[in-house]
Design an enzyme around this catalytic site. Structure first.
Site, mmCIF file in Angstrom:
data_model
loop_
_atom_site.group_PDB
_atom_site.id
_atom_site.type_symbol
_atom_site.label_atom_id
_atom_site.label_comp_id
_atom_site.label_asym_id
_atom_site.label_seq_id
_atom_site.Cartn_x
_atom_site.Cartn_y
_atom_site.Cartn_z
ATOM 1 N N HIS A 53 0.916 -1.178 0.029
ATOM 2 C CA HIS A 53 0.028 0.122 -0.185
ATOM 3 C C HIS A 53 0.936 1.256 -0.186
ATOM 4 O O HIS A 53 1.968 1.240 0.488
ATOM 5 C CB HIS A 53 -0.860 -0.040 1.218
ATOM 6 N N GLU A 55 0.953 3.769 1.772
ATOM 7 C CA GLU A 55 1.247 4.480 3.038
ATOM 8 C C GLU A 55 2.655 3.536 3.699
ATOM 9 O O GLU A 55 3.451 3.874 4.253
ATOM 10 C CB GLU A 55 0.098 3.965 4.128
ATOM 11 N N CYS A 83 -6.440 2.070 5.896
ATOM 12 C CA CYS A 83 -7.044 0.689 6.036
ATOM 13 C C CYS A 83 -6.469 0.243 7.385
ATOM 14 O O CYS A 83 -5.700 0.672 8.081
ATOM 15 C CB CYS A 83 -6.631 -0.389 5.093
ATOM 16 N N CYS A 86 -2.481 -0.330 7.477
ATOM 17 C CA CYS A 86 -1.748 0.943 7.513
ATOM 18 C C CYS A 86 -1.846 1.885 8.634
ATOM 19 O O CYS A 86 -1.024 2.341 9.133
ATOM 20 C CB CYS A 86 -2.288 1.681 6.186
#
EC number: 3.5.4.33
Length: 165
Positions: A53, A55, A83, A86
Site C-alpha cells: 500500500h 502508506e 486501512c 496501514c
C-alpha cells in the site's frame, strides 16, 4: 493553498503514478520539517504483495531515510483513508499526524469504520486531519473504477468460461 493542500498535491502525484500502472490510484508522502522525506503509491498488483500500500511503502522509505523506525514529528499525507494494516503501521511507527483526502467506506480505520490511530488503549495516538482535497482524491478513484468498468464492458465476449453447454 494551505500547507496541507500543498503536500496532498504531492500525494496526488504519487497516486497518478499508480494509475499509470493500472494500480488503484492511492498515493502517500511523508513530510518532516517542511520537506518530503518519503513517497509511495499503491503497488499491490505490480508486486503481487498485499502489503504494498502507498502508506506502507512511504513508511518503510521514511524509516530508511531517518535511520529509525520511529517517525516522530512526521506527517503522513495519503489520498485515501488508511486501512487497518496501514493504521496499525502508523501507530507502530509513531507518525505524529495523518492527513487524508477521502474516506474509505469499506476499510477506513481512521474514523469511518473505526479509529485505530486514536485508540486510547494503544501507546501512541496520531493527530488526524480528514478531507483535504477530498473532491480531487475521490475523483481519482471514481475515474479509475469507472474506466475499469468501461474496459470490461467493451471487452469482446469470447464465450470462454460460459456456463452454457
Amino acid at each position: 493553498m494551505n500547507e496541507h493542500e500543498l503536500w496532498m498535491e504531492e500525494a496526488i502525484k504519487e497516486a497518478r503514478k499508480a494509475a499509470e500502472l493500472r494500480e488503484v490510484p492511492i498515493g502517500a508522502v511523508i513530510v518532516k520539517d517542511g520537506e518530503v522525506i518519503a513517497r509511495g503509491y499503491n503497488l499491490r498488483e505490480t508486486t503481487l504483495d498485499p502489503t504494498a500500500h502507498a502508506e506502507m511503502i512511504a513508511i518503510r522509505q521514511a524509516s530508511e531515510v531517518l535511520g529509525a523506525w520511529r517517525l516522530l514529528d512526521c506527517t503522513l499525507y495519503v489520498t485515501l483513508e488508511p486501512c487497518p494494516m496501514c493504521a496499525g503501521a502508523i501507530v507502530q511507527s509513531r507518525v505524529k499526524t495523518v492527513v487524508y483526502g477521502t474516506p474509505d467506506p469499506k476499510a477506513g480505520c481512521t474514523g469511518t469504520l473505526m479509529n485505530l490511530v486514536q485508540e486510547d488503549r494503544f501507546n501512541h495516538r496520531a493527530e488526524l486531519v480528514p478531507d483535504v482535497l477530498r473532491e480531487q482524491c475521490s475523483a481519482l478513484l471514481t475515474d479509475f473504477f469507472r474506466g475499469l468498468r468501461s474496459r470490461k464492458s467493451a471487452a469482446p465476449d469470447t464465450g470462454a468460461g460460459s456456463a452454457e453447454t
